[in-house]
Write an enzyme that holds these catalytic residues in place. Sequence first.
Site, mmCIF file in Angstrom:
data_model
loop_
_atom_site.group_PDB
_atom_site.id
_atom_site.type_symbol
_atom_site.label_atom_id
_atom_site.label_comp_id
_atom_site.label_asym_id
_atom_site.label_seq_id
_atom_site.Cartn_x
_atom_site.Cartn_y
_atom_site.Cartn_z
ATOM 1 N N GLU A 54 -30.228 -14.185 -9.213
ATOM 2 C CA GLU A 54 -31.619 -14.671 -9.291
ATOM 3 C C GLU A 54 -31.557 -15.241 -10.597
ATOM 4 O O GLU A 54 -32.546 -16.019 -10.920
ATOM 5 C CB GLU A 54 -32.420 -13.475 -9.086
ATOM 6 N N ALA A 171 11.523 -5.827 5.753
ATOM 7 C CA ALA A 171 12.426 -5.499 4.634
ATOM 8 C C ALA A 171 13.867 -5.428 5.468
ATOM 9 O O ALA A 171 13.781 -4.624 6.231
ATOM 10 C CB ALA A 171 12.320 -4.729 3.535
ATOM 11 N N GLU A 306 -0.946 -2.639 -0.964
ATOM 12 C CA GLU A 306 0.446 -3.213 -1.123
ATOM 13 C C GLU A 306 1.722 -2.603 -1.194
ATOM 14 O O GLU A 306 2.047 -2.392 -2.403
ATOM 15 C CB GLU A 306 0.178 -4.478 -2.074
#
Length: 382
Positions: A54, A171, A306
């Site tokens: 604002e 992996a 992660e």
Amino acid sequence: MTSVAGPTAQALALAGQALSLSNPNPRVGCVLVAADDREIGRGHTQRAGGPHAEVMALRDAAARGDSTVGATAFVTLEPCSHHGRTPPCCDALIAAGLRKVVVATSDPNPLVAGQGLERLRAAGIEVELLPPDSAEARAARELNIGFFSRMVRQTPWVRMKAAMSLDGVTALANGESQWITGEAARADGHAWRARACAVITGIGTVLEDDPMLDVREVPATRQPHLVIVDSRLETPPTARLFQTPAPGLTRKLFVYCATADAQRQAALEQQGATVIPLPGSNGKVDLAAMLRDLATVREVNEVHLEAGHKLNGSFIREGLVDELLLYVAPQLLGTGGSGIASWGPLQSLDQRLNLRFGPVEPVGGDLRILARVQGRDAFLHP
């Protein structure tokens, strides 16, 4: 007359520009429209401690030389009514002589929660709060899903990220994983990392990969905090994660542990880490308590999980994951490698984790899948 959807949609687009900027404050946009339907100002929330949307819109109007008396403000979140890092936005709007304020959604912060709307009304300003099921209201809440989660549930929104082959391998058996996905997917992952308040990883990832886990592949105006789940305080003080992420940008590093070791704790604190003991009943870190601490003490809205398959599995097993961010490469890597998460084995299909697909989009030569755990966003839709 100007339709609500037009300026509010523009305000939402402005709020999106604060996606990786405003944490821990919500992402808010504001558009000012004069009585003759001219846009006279626009803005979005700046970095914490800086002006809110604002105020930025009012400054824009002043810079253009336009009067705000009798104008209408279209804002994506209820203007704040309390003194936090900055003065109340309500006071700025009242002082600007506005005729009307259109608000996409109310603020879940107990310090605001309707008080902003009442303060504006008490000053003689007409206030319109869009219906909670309107597209604009839902978009405003979705944009701030982590902020709403912290305010309503007292826990961050947990987004688990993984890159994998088409057959679900993250992996190889020998640990090799760089790189399964391409450059575009990695850059996109960094963009999602940038919007989070904090990145969470486990000690296994720290010891095996020695990552920095900072934002490098996309421009960054701030770095998310880094959280290490390290039950036995095995994080080496020489780890790369203690390096400065980028020139002029700093981040906080929190290490949650379950075992007290004054010497190891002192070594990590000398490197700038905050060590927080939160032992659970199993001799490991109490992950649920950690998330509550991150929300209520560290002001963390969204976390980007992660980590490796073990910590990911623990988060899933304890019901702490809200959403999955998956990058899928058009490859098959065969058996013997690691998957997204180690949990189970399940005894019944009733124990499965049910997800709801969100957007599925190509990113370079890979696919990005956003999948939300069913029911986890119920707090977002009153």
